[in-house]
Design an enzyme around this catalytic site. Structure first.
Site, PDB file in Angstrom:
ATOM      1  N   CYS A 128      57.921  82.928 -33.876  1.00 51.05           N
ATOM      2  CA  CYS A 128      59.278  82.354 -33.873  1.00 51.05           C
ATOM      3  C   CYS A 128      59.285  80.843 -33.661  1.00 51.05           C
ATOM      4  O   CYS A 128      60.048  80.121 -34.317  1.00 51.05           O
ATOM      5  CB  CYS A 128      60.119  83.039 -32.805  1.00 51.05           C
ATOM      6  SG  CYS A 128      59.271  83.223 -31.227  1.00 51.05           S
ATOM      7  N   GLY A 159      62.324  85.968 -26.506  1.00 50.64           N
ATOM      8  CA  GLY A 159      61.008  86.020 -27.141  1.00 50.64           C
ATOM      9  C   GLY A 159      60.092  87.044 -26.505  1.00 50.64           C
ATOM     10  O   GLY A 159      59.113  87.469 -27.111  1.00 50.64           O
ATOM     11  N   LYS A 212      49.127  79.438 -31.884  1.00 57.86           N
ATOM     12  CA  LYS A 212      49.835  80.037 -33.030  1.00 57.86           C
ATOM     13  C   LYS A 212      50.604  78.931 -33.766  1.00 57.86           C
ATOM     14  O   LYS A 212      50.560  78.847 -34.999  1.00 57.86           O
ATOM     15  CB  LYS A 212      50.823  81.118 -32.562  1.00 57.86           C
ATOM     16  CG  LYS A 212      50.165  82.428 -32.130  1.00 57.86           C
ATOM     17  CD  LYS A 212      51.197  83.371 -31.501  1.00 57.86           C
ATOM     18  CE  LYS A 212      50.554  84.657 -31.014  1.00 57.86           C
ATOM     19  NZ  LYS A 212      51.509  85.506 -30.243  1.00 57.86           N
ATOM     20  N   ARG A 234      58.432  78.632 -21.108  1.00 59.41           N
ATOM     21  CA  ARG A 234      59.517  79.626 -21.005  1.00 59.41           C
ATOM     22  C   ARG A 234      60.612  79.061 -20.089  1.00 59.41           C
ATOM     23  O   ARG A 234      60.308  78.548 -19.008  1.00 59.41           O
ATOM     24  CB  ARG A 234      58.977  80.926 -20.408  1.00 59.41           C
ATOM     25  CG  ARG A 234      60.006  82.041 -20.374  1.00 59.41           C
ATOM     26  CD  ARG A 234      60.246  82.680 -21.722  1.00 59.41           C
ATOM     27  NE  ARG A 234      59.044  83.352 -22.191  1.00 59.41           N
ATOM     28  CZ  ARG A 234      58.846  83.708 -23.456  1.00 59.41           C
ATOM     29  NH1 ARG A 234      59.752  83.476 -24.385  1.00 59.41           N
ATOM     30  NH2 ARG A 234      57.721  84.298 -23.808  1.00 59.41           N
ATOM     31  N   HIS A 241      65.445  79.442 -29.091  1.00 56.47           N
ATOM     32  CA  HIS A 241      64.381  78.533 -28.659  1.00 56.47           C
ATOM     33  C   HIS A 241      64.741  77.102 -29.055  1.00 56.47           C
ATOM     34  O   HIS A 241      65.331  76.870 -30.115  1.00 56.47           O
ATOM     35  CB  HIS A 241      63.061  78.888 -29.360  1.00 56.47           C
ATOM     36  CG  HIS A 241      62.418  80.166 -28.892  1.00 56.47           C
ATOM     37  ND1 HIS A 241      62.943  80.978 -27.914  1.00 56.47           N
ATOM     38  CD2 HIS A 241      61.250  80.749 -29.268  1.00 56.47           C
ATOM     39  CE1 HIS A 241      62.133  82.019 -27.725  1.00 56.47           C
ATOM     40  NE2 HIS A 241      61.093  81.902 -28.543  1.00 56.47           N
TER      41      HIS A 241
HETATM   42  O1  3JN Z   1      57.421  84.605 -26.342  1.00 55.17           O
HETATM   43  C1  3JN Z   1      58.025  84.199 -27.340  1.00 55.17           C
HETATM   44  O2  3JN Z   1      59.008  83.453 -27.253  1.00 55.17           O
HETATM   45  C2  3JN Z   1      57.566  84.608 -28.678  1.00 55.17           C
HETATM   46  C3  3JN Z   1      56.710  85.803 -28.602  1.00 55.17           C
HETATM   47  C4  3JN Z   1      56.071  86.271 -29.645  1.00 55.17           C
HETATM   48  C5  3JN Z   1      55.175  87.407 -29.547  1.00 55.17           C
HETATM   49  C6  3JN Z   1      55.218  88.264 -28.464  1.00 55.17           C
HETATM   50  C7  3JN Z   1      54.322  89.291 -28.339  1.00 55.17           C
HETATM   51  C8  3JN Z   1      53.352  89.495 -29.302  1.00 55.17           C
HETATM   52  C9  3JN Z   1      54.233  87.624 -30.562  1.00 55.17           C
HETATM   53  C10 3JN Z   1      54.262  86.767 -31.784  1.00 55.17           C
HETATM   54  O3  3JN Z   1      55.164  86.933 -32.610  1.00 55.17           O
HETATM   55  O4  3JN Z   1      53.401  85.902 -31.940  1.00 55.17           O
HETATM   56  C11 3JN Z   1      53.315  88.660 -30.424  1.00 55.17           C
HETATM   57  C12 3JN Z   1      52.235  88.869 -31.395  1.00 55.17           C
HETATM   58  O5  3JN Z   1      52.441  89.572 -32.379  1.00 55.17           O
HETATM   59  O6  3JN Z   1      51.156  88.329 -31.182  1.00 55.17           O
END
Ligand code: 3JN
Length: 336
Positions: A128, A159, A212, A234, A241
């Protein structure tokens, strides 16, 4: 009549339920809908277009006859995405499981729509925080080139899922009554706090969330030389966000030029009038699909630099809307 498709959705949490909302709002051509989740949710009923659908447990065989499967079930992607492809479905996956796989296109329709054409069954939806950043970077990248990006995020608890949203609300209530709080979704109390730690820590001192943003952005721009550094934090915000982004451009861009370029770009709304106290804020951006950009100014630390503040609803454009837009691209390109 427009062709219609057999759709499956894996995962019915915060992202999955938002995918259903977006499929309905955008009138995605759904012929049939199959809702899949873990055994914990199986048997529960969910509404789509006024009709009740019962959630079934995900199994490797559940995808027979499915044309397109949206995965929003975290661990389910690694377990079942390849089974879905074997049974003929195209998978649009929200998890990080396949994002950096060279055979899997990673797509934001405003940035690299053509990449969907190379898919071999799975298309990945970016993280995201990455999605809203690349939507804002792309028009500037195309206009003058980008050398480096420095970004700090202010990420809502959405998130981390529905439980994390419930936990922030509960902590606010408990603290108002002088009750003790016990953190569950985060390592520390999130109410009245900030936590500079999202996802796990990596060997280089960055978190996985930060990496990421770095690696997914390079992949979508097809530019390994693009230098990016991120700090992800956070914050006690329920939804949407925010990101403070500084860009060093290859050629100089004035703030006014940047404002015009961003204002003409797809998927972006410029909200930038300091004299009228107009700038994007998470409270006013939630439940919207666009990426909101403001505080656009020439950066003081780089000779060729632009700084800006970028806000988007993480559950909508940051996850569900982007996934459904990928589905629409597949329909438009005749790839379903
Ligand atoms: O914490 C956030 O604001 C975004 C979180 C994303 C997330 C949470 C758990 C697993 C992800 C992601 O989309 O990267 C994943 C994941 O698939 O690794």
């Amino acid at each position: 009549m427009m062709k219609q498709y057999n759709v499956a959705l894996v995962g019915t949490g915060a992202v999955g339920s938002t995918i259903l909302e977006v499929l309905e709002e955008r009138n995605f051509p759904v012929k049939s809908l199959k809702l899949l989740a873990t055994s914990r949710s199986a048997g529960n009923k969910v509404k789509f277009k006024g009709q009740d659908y019962e959630i079934e447990e995900t199994t490797p065989q559940a995808f027979a006859g499915v044309d397109v499967a949206f995965f929003a079930g975290g661990a389910a992607s690694k377990l079942f995405a390849k089974d879905a492809v074997k049974q003929g479905a195209v998978v649009i996956d929200n998890s990080s499981a396949f994002r950096l796989d060279p055979e899997v296109p990673l797509v934001v329709p405003e940035v690299n729509p053509e990449d969907v054409k190379t898919h071999q069954g799975i298309i990945a939806n970016p993280n995201c925080s990455t999605i809203q950043m690349v939507v804002a970077l792309k028009p500037i990248y195309d206009a003058v080139g980008i050398e480096r990006v420095i970004v700090s995020t202010y990420q809502a608890v959405s998130g981390a899922g529905q439980e994390a949203m419930d936990e922030l609300l509960q902590q606010n209530r408990d603290l108002a009554e002088n009750k003790e709080v016990t953190p569950k979704a985060f390592p520390y109390q999130i109410a009245y706090n900030l936590i500079p730690h999202i996802d796990i820590f990596m060997e280089n001192g960055y978190t996985k969330e930060e990496m990421k943003m770095v690696n997914e952005t390079k992949k979508m721009f097809h530019d390994e030389g693009l230098a990016i550094s991120a700090t992800t934090v956070r914050v006690p915000i329920l939804r949407s966000h925010s990101e403070a982004i500084t860009i060093e451009t290859k050629r100089k861009l004035s703030a006014e030029e940047a404002r015009q370029i961003l204002g003409n770009a797809p998927g972006i709304v410029v909200v930038d009038d300091p004299a009228e106290l107009k700038y994007p804020m998470p409270l006013f951006v939630s439940h919207k699909d666009e990426v909101f950009v403001g505080r656009i100014r020439e950066d003081l630390a780089f000779a060729n630099g632009i700084s800006m503040f970028v806000v988007a609803d993480q559950l909508r454009k940051g996850a569900a809307t982007n996934a459904v837009q990928i589905g629409e691209l597949l329909v438009d390109y005749g790839l379903l």
